[in-house]
Design a protein around this motif. Structure first.
Motif, PDB file in Angstrom:
ATOM      1  N   ARG A 104     139.847  43.717  50.434  1.00 47.07           N
ATOM      2  CA  ARG A 104     139.343  44.264  51.926  1.00 47.07           C
ATOM      3  C   ARG A 104     140.947  43.882  52.692  1.00 47.07           C
ATOM      4  NH1 ARG A 104     135.747  39.053  54.874  1.00 47.07           N
ATOM      5  NH2 ARG A 104     136.535  40.478  55.900  1.00 47.07           N
ATOM      6  N   VAL A 105     141.944  43.202  51.461  1.00 49.12           N
ATOM      7  CA  VAL A 105     143.693  43.443  52.315  1.00 49.12           C
ATOM      8  C   VAL A 105     143.969  44.651  51.745  1.00 49.12           C
ATOM      9  CG1 VAL A 105     145.671  42.069  51.621  1.00 49.12           C
ATOM     10  CG2 VAL A 105     143.844  40.626  51.931  1.00 49.12           C
TER      11      VAL A 105
ATOM     12  N   THR B 237     138.704  39.388  48.292  1.00 51.81           N
ATOM     13  CA  THR B 237     139.673  39.130  49.398  1.00 51.81           C
ATOM     14  C   THR B 237     140.650  40.408  49.173  1.00 51.81           C
ATOM     15  OG1 THR B 237     139.271  36.574  49.997  1.00 51.81           O
ATOM     16  CG2 THR B 237     141.065  37.820  50.299  1.00 51.81           C
TER      17      THR B 237
ATOM     18  N   GLU C 104     142.741  47.242  54.164  1.00 49.07           N
ATOM     19  CA  GLU C 104     143.703  46.909  55.569  1.00 49.07           C
ATOM     20  C   GLU C 104     145.285  47.597  55.430  1.00 49.07           C
ATOM     21  OE1 GLU C 104     142.347  46.411  58.589  1.00 49.07           O
ATOM     22  OE2 GLU C 104     140.436  45.764  58.082  1.00 49.07           O
TER      23      GLU C 104
ATOM     24  N   LYS D  21     144.710  40.472  59.213  1.00 49.81           N
ATOM     25  CA  LYS D  21     143.989  40.932  59.963  1.00 49.81           C
ATOM     26  C   LYS D  21     141.915  40.819  59.822  1.00 49.81           C
ATOM     27  CE  LYS D  21     144.784  44.749  62.231  1.00 49.81           C
ATOM     28  NZ  LYS D  21     145.007  46.528  62.294  1.00 49.81           N
ATOM     29  N   VAL D  22     142.162  40.246  57.746  1.00 52.00           N
ATOM     30  CA  VAL D  22     140.636  39.850  56.864  1.00 52.00           C
ATOM     31  C   VAL D  22     140.130  38.378  57.337  1.00 52.00           C
ATOM     32  CG1 VAL D  22     139.818  39.584  55.019  1.00 52.00           C
ATOM     33  CG2 VAL D  22     141.908  41.416  55.979  1.00 52.00           C
ATOM     34  N   ASP D  23     139.524  38.340  58.228  1.00 52.19           N
ATOM     35  CA  ASP D  23     138.956  36.828  58.289  1.00 52.19           C
ATOM     36  C   ASP D  23     138.837  35.971  57.261  1.00 52.19           C
ATOM     37  OD1 ASP D  23     136.785  38.475  57.041  1.00 52.19           O
ATOM     38  OD2 ASP D  23     135.233  37.557  58.299  1.00 52.19           O
TER      39      ASP D  23
END
Length: 351
Positions: free
Chosen positions: A281-282, A278, A285, A227-229
């Motif tokens: 954010r992972v 990064t 999620e 889901k992380v861009d």
């Protein structure tokens, strides 16, 4: 007709003014047209200043004329800058020697003096010479290039801003400049995140209980990472050396730990410039996915239980009073004893 190699007296009248103009450049006497009321040192000084200005202009002109050609020839910013600095240095040296000639210095004597001076201060110049030699090896080995993101062995990260023959200038992520001598940086471990491929693989360990649904946990963790861009969702396998690794996030069973099953998530970040963001954010999620899931998944953490039985001995617990060591009849302290609090004497009582 005058013979070749004749003196200035045999030259034609038309060539006499040119000869007189060249006399100061040869460190000879003042020309006849020079006013007598002006000191003799003025003309060499003006000529020296003029040479300095012309050398500066010529250096910029050389860089402008040959800059594009050298850049296309080397295709590396560090080599291009070094070559242009060398051309500019040659122009400045020519200007310097011209100034010496104007002021009447003998280049042979100067060369001998420089040789003797270099031999005397050789020990002092040795570190500088070592840095220059290391700079040559850095430019030849190409461990990093201007613009690359690197990490030093002490954890400092930043971008290479400039590479010279003496030092490497690094712009850290804290917006500070770090100037490292080439002799020092060649002895350190440097991790290059921008060499050839900017994709960087990261890992995340998640510890779940033994009672959890392990297959469901692995699937949820992989889905959360996708889901992380800034994370590569999938595609062809990524080649590292002779091996190829999955491009999509993959969760493995890393180990059966004391407090649970350790699941390791491996994923690829598209760029190495914000690895901490990064990773954060992972993890966010993954946490959200595990908390909102209906599957039987629980993040493990250490639990401690205290148990007492007939083999554990005794633990005396009391309330109130003051802990004091008791004394037996022989005046020795008894371990594990407890003395009740003393009662204050009433006024007027006698012992």
């Amino acid at each position: 007709m005058p013979q070749a190699g004749a003196t200035g007296d045999a030259l034609s009248p038309a060539a006499a003014p040119v000869t007189e103009l060249l006399l100061p450049l040869q460190g000879l006497a003042q020309p006849s047209w020079f006013p007598e009321w002006i000191p003799e040192w003025v003309l060499p000084l003006v000529a020296s200043v003029l040479v300095v200005v012309l050398s500066w202009v010529a250096g910029r002109l050389v860089v402008r004329l040959f800059g594009r050609r050298i850049a296309r020839r080397f295709e590396r910013p560090s080599l291009t800058r070094t070559a242009l600095r060398g051309l500019r240095l040659v122009v400045y040296l020519l200007g310097f020697f011209t100034i010496l000639r104007i002021n009447g210095f003998d280049l042979g004597s100067i060369a001998l003096s420089v040789t003797v001076f270099s031999a005397v201060v050789g020990v002092i110049l040795a570190p500088i010479v070592g840095s220059v030699i290391s700079g040559v090896f850095l430019l030849a080995d190409q461990p990093y290039e201007i613009g690359d993101m690197v990490e030093l062995d002490d954890g400092t990260r930043g971008f290479i801003d400039d590479i010279t023959l003496r030092y490497t200038k690094m712009l850290t992520l804290d917006n500070t400049f770090l100037v490292i001598p080439n002799g020092t940086i060649r002895e350190r471990d440097v991790t290059n995140y921008s060499a050839e491929d900017t994709r960087t693989r990261l890992a995340l360990d998640v510890l779940v209980t033994y009672e959890s649904d392990i297959p469901a946990a692995r699937e949820l963790i992989e889905r959360a990472a996708r889901k992380v861009d800034v994370v590569i969702e999938g595609g062809p396998r990524i080649r590292v050396g002779a091996a190829r690794y999955p491009a999509a996030p993959t969760c493995y069973i890393e180990a059966y730990a004391d407090n649970g099953v350790n699941l390791r998530l491996r994923y690829w970040a598209k760029e190495p410039y914000k690895l901490l963001t990064t990773r954060s954010r992972v993890q966010e999620e993954v946490w959200t996915a595990l908390e909102e899931s209906d599957a039987d998944i629980e993040i493990a953490y250490p639990h401690t239980h205290l148990m007492f039985d007939e083999t554990s001995g005794q633990l005396n617990v009391a309330t109130g009073g003051v802990d004091r060591p008791a004394v037996d009849g022989d005046g020795r302290r008894t371990a594990g004893s407890r003395v009740p609090p003393s009662v204050p004497e009433e006024p007027g009582d006698e012992g």
